[in-house]
Design a protein around this motif. Sequence first.
Motif, mmCIF file in Angstrom:
data_model
loop_
_atom_site.group_PDB
_atom_site.id
_atom_site.type_symbol
_atom_site.label_atom_id
_atom_site.label_comp_id
_atom_site.label_asym_id
_atom_site.label_seq_id
_atom_site.Cartn_x
_atom_site.Cartn_y
_atom_site.Cartn_z
ATOM 1 N N SER A 50 -8.164 20.358 18.310
ATOM 2 C CA SER A 50 -8.067 19.070 18.262
ATOM 3 C C SER A 50 -8.005 18.595 17.007
ATOM 4 O O SER A 50 -8.855 18.790 15.992
ATOM 5 C CB SER A 50 -9.252 18.435 19.140
ATOM 6 N N LEU A 51 -6.577 17.592 16.847
ATOM 7 C CA LEU A 51 -6.672 17.361 15.218
ATOM 8 C C LEU A 51 -6.987 15.793 15.357
ATOM 9 O O LEU A 51 -6.836 14.942 16.063
ATOM 10 C CB LEU A 51 -5.080 17.537 15.002
ATOM 11 N N ARG A 52 -7.295 15.494 13.886
ATOM 12 C CA ARG A 52 -7.764 14.191 13.842
ATOM 13 C C ARG A 52 -7.491 13.747 12.273
ATOM 14 O O ARG A 52 -7.748 14.460 11.438
ATOM 15 C CB ARG A 52 -9.211 13.885 13.879
ATOM 16 N N LEU A 53 -6.657 12.675 12.149
ATOM 17 C CA LEU A 53 -6.120 12.092 10.954
ATOM 18 C C LEU A 53 -7.231 11.329 10.465
ATOM 19 O O LEU A 53 -7.700 10.234 10.952
ATOM 20 C CB LEU A 53 -4.967 11.452 10.942
ATOM 21 N N CYS A 54 -7.842 11.420 8.901
ATOM 22 C CA CYS A 54 -8.755 10.747 8.483
ATOM 23 C C CYS A 54 -8.231 10.062 7.116
ATOM 24 O O CYS A 54 -7.811 10.904 6.197
ATOM 25 C CB CYS A 54 -9.745 11.805 8.057
ATOM 26 N N LEU A 55 -8.647 8.689 7.092
ATOM 27 C CA LEU A 55 -8.133 7.888 5.859
ATOM 28 C C LEU A 55 -9.181 7.481 5.162
ATOM 29 O O LEU A 55 -10.223 7.125 5.621
ATOM 30 C CB LEU A 55 -7.270 6.781 6.323
ATOM 31 N N PHE A 56 -8.845 7.635 3.960
ATOM 32 C CA PHE A 56 -10.097 7.275 2.754
ATOM 33 C C PHE A 56 -9.303 6.853 1.746
ATOM 34 O O PHE A 56 -8.256 6.826 1.119
ATOM 35 C CB PHE A 56 -10.839 8.414 2.568
ATOM 36 N N PRO A 57 -10.178 5.957 0.672
ATOM 37 C CA PRO A 57 -9.793 5.323 -0.381
ATOM 38 C C PRO A 57 -9.334 6.472 -1.443
ATOM 39 O O PRO A 57 -10.167 7.656 -1.413
ATOM 40 C CB PRO A 57 -10.937 4.625 -1.096
ATOM 41 N N SER A 84 -1.098 6.093 -5.066
ATOM 42 C CA SER A 84 -1.659 5.740 -3.829
ATOM 43 C C SER A 84 -2.986 4.890 -4.126
ATOM 44 O O SER A 84 -3.825 4.992 -5.058
ATOM 45 C CB SER A 84 -1.901 6.848 -3.056
ATOM 46 N N SER A 85 -3.249 3.796 -3.177
ATOM 47 C CA SER A 85 -4.656 3.317 -2.883
ATOM 48 C C SER A 85 -5.268 4.074 -1.869
ATOM 49 O O SER A 85 -6.604 3.863 -1.858
ATOM 50 C CB SER A 85 -4.376 1.828 -2.880
ATOM 51 N N TRP A 86 -4.558 4.434 -0.873
ATOM 52 C CA TRP A 86 -5.501 5.318 0.066
ATOM 53 C C TRP A 86 -4.778 6.583 0.440
ATOM 54 O O TRP A 86 -3.525 6.731 -0.005
ATOM 55 C CB TRP A 86 -5.292 4.479 1.601
ATOM 56 N N VAL A 87 -5.582 7.547 0.899
ATOM 57 C CA VAL A 87 -4.874 8.995 1.196
ATOM 58 C C VAL A 87 -5.404 9.285 2.725
ATOM 59 O O VAL A 87 -6.188 8.800 3.207
ATOM 60 C CB VAL A 87 -5.826 9.891 0.100
ATOM 61 N N TYR A 88 -4.507 10.115 3.289
ATOM 62 C CA TYR A 88 -4.998 10.792 4.443
ATOM 63 C C TYR A 88 -5.098 12.259 4.574
ATOM 64 O O TYR A 88 -4.054 12.849 3.770
ATOM 65 C CB TYR A 88 -4.145 10.097 5.566
ATOM 66 N N GLY A 89 -5.794 12.912 5.156
ATOM 67 C CA GLY A 89 -5.752 14.230 5.413
ATOM 68 C C GLY A 89 -5.908 14.609 6.859
ATOM 69 O O GLY A 89 -6.745 14.159 7.476
ATOM 70 N N ASN A 90 -5.186 15.487 7.340
ATOM 71 C CA ASN A 90 -5.212 16.021 8.652
ATOM 72 C C ASN A 90 -6.235 17.003 8.947
ATOM 73 O O ASN A 90 -6.239 18.048 7.998
ATOM 74 C CB ASN A 90 -3.794 16.416 9.369
ATOM 75 N N CYS A 91 -7.338 17.072 9.830
ATOM 76 C CA CYS A 91 -8.468 17.840 9.957
ATOM 77 C C CYS A 91 -8.379 18.422 11.421
ATOM 78 O O CYS A 91 -8.067 17.585 12.356
ATOM 79 C CB CYS A 91 -9.616 17.086 9.614
ATOM 80 N N VAL A 92 -8.896 19.611 11.532
ATOM 81 C CA VAL A 92 -9.353 20.188 12.736
ATOM 82 C C VAL A 92 -10.780 19.418 13.128
ATOM 83 O O VAL A 92 -11.633 19.693 12.379
ATOM 84 C CB VAL A 92 -9.473 21.655 12.725
ATOM 85 N N THR A 93 -10.955 18.886 14.153
ATOM 86 C CA THR A 93 -12.284 18.274 14.411
ATOM 87 C C THR A 93 -13.071 19.182 15.153
ATOM 88 O O THR A 93 -12.816 20.252 16.155
ATOM 89 C CB THR A 93 -11.798 17.383 15.783
ATOM 90 N N THR A 141 0.945 -1.365 0.061
ATOM 91 C CA THR A 141 -0.027 -0.153 0.161
ATOM 92 C C THR A 141 0.859 1.145 0.020
ATOM 93 O O THR A 141 1.958 1.310 0.766
ATOM 94 C CB THR A 141 -0.944 -0.113 1.160
ATOM 95 N N VAL A 142 0.653 2.267 -0.783
ATOM 96 C CA VAL A 142 1.270 3.494 -0.818
ATOM 97 C C VAL A 142 0.009 4.505 -0.363
ATOM 98 O O VAL A 142 -1.018 4.745 -0.750
ATOM 99 C CB VAL A 142 1.548 3.900 -2.433
ATOM 100 N N LEU A 143 0.357 5.017 0.873
ATOM 101 C CA LEU A 143 -0.506 5.800 1.821
ATOM 102 C C LEU A 143 -0.113 7.352 1.564
ATOM 103 O O LEU A 143 1.215 7.582 1.974
ATOM 104 C CB LEU A 143 -0.622 5.593 3.138
ATOM 105 N N ALA A 144 -0.759 8.142 0.764
ATOM 106 C CA ALA A 144 -0.192 9.434 0.620
ATOM 107 C C ALA A 144 -1.053 10.359 1.314
ATOM 108 O O ALA A 144 -2.258 10.129 1.901
ATOM 109 C CB ALA A 144 -0.349 9.856 -0.910
ATOM 110 N N GLY A 145 -0.503 11.611 1.915
ATOM 111 C CA GLY A 145 -1.167 12.516 2.725
ATOM 112 C C GLY A 145 -0.056 13.655 3.069
ATOM 113 O O GLY A 145 0.900 13.682 2.802
ATOM 114 N N THR A 146 -0.897 14.310 3.986
ATOM 115 C CA THR A 146 0.040 15.432 4.548
ATOM 116 C C THR A 146 -0.543 15.739 5.948
ATOM 117 O O THR A 146 -1.723 15.558 6.347
ATOM 118 C CB THR A 146 -0.236 16.741 3.830
#
Length: 388
Positions: free
Chosen positions: A165-172, A141-150, A107-112
């Motif tokens: 409060s930060l939350r990392l969210c993963l999605f296809p 990538s097959s999956w991506v993540y983005g860091n979010c303010v909750t 898996t290649v997970l891309a994001g920031t």
Amino acid sequence: MTGIDPLAAARRLEPFVAAERDRLDRERRLPDELVQEIGEAGLFGLWLPRVLGGPELPPCRLLEVAEELSRQDGSVGWCTAIAAGHSRFAGALPTGTACEIFGSGRTVLAGTVNPTGRAVAAPGGYRVSGRWAYGSAIEHSSWVYGNCVTHDATGPRLGRDGAPSLRLCLFPRAQAEVIDTWHVGGLRGTGSHDFQVTDLFVPEDRTMPLASFTPKPTQPGALYAIPMPTVFSSILAAILLGIARAAIDALVALAAGKAPMGSPAVLSEKVLAQADLARAEAQVRSGRAHLFDELGSLWQDLLGDREVTLRRRALVRLAACQAAHQAIEAVDLAYAAGGGSSIREDNRLERCFRDAHAAAQHFSIAQHSNLEPIGRVLFGLPPGTSRF
């Protein structure tokens, strides 16, 4: 994956990388065939937990892989090492979810981790919207993540320190829109485009809180206890060390046959070139030794169940920044010594120069964003930033 020799696997990729080097720079992405070779070598999953069949590679060994691949090509080293670093998130997810996302080992997970998204609490998960930059290797990538303010119904959630409060969210990857923004000078082959989603539902088990930019581990083992900003800066420094090594090698190869204009002697016989090569070699070797020494000491603290102090983390961060800075100086020395030949696209020095200066702009190793908080810690003060 547990039986692989990752450094040997990285070295075996050199013929494939050399054959595709011009193409990946031209197309602004890694060729699919090269991605397949890297995946088959197991190099995208070097920080996968053992419960998923991963090797949980010690940090300094991952740095060796990053350094070797970056010597072959900066974009290849960047994409592979960052994807391998992202595989540590498998140790911060529920085991079933980690298996769903990372179970293939390729898996290649891309994001920031830049928190430019918004995650609104909803039954069973979060509604996520946002646009993120620098999604390196996102096209592969097959999956991506983005860091979010909750957020909840009343607005942004705040932590105990009053920070969002930060939350990392993963999605296809298929659920994200990729925006073609990667028109740059260096590291062209990384394809680090922007990406965005709008009101996307992300289940709770595909998210993780990111206090101080480090997820809480769900798996045992020292690897997942390392603060993420500390180890990430070290990976980027190793990439720069690899690029610098390529620049030195390119200068040596050039100097053996190039006679500067008006000179009967080849470049390797010139006193100034000899001095510059020696200085560049010293810069790379000393920066590398400092980085591996400090990161190795932190790793030994973790293996010995000793507290990883803020000072220890600051010393690793300092070593990473200094190694990156010394690598840049080595590249500049080699580039200048190469004279007019260095500006030609068919000379590796040209690519090394572009790639090194692009990599050095990253927040995690840039001196202007790191020396102040490091110095604060060394004075016994808090760093003044949560991204430490």
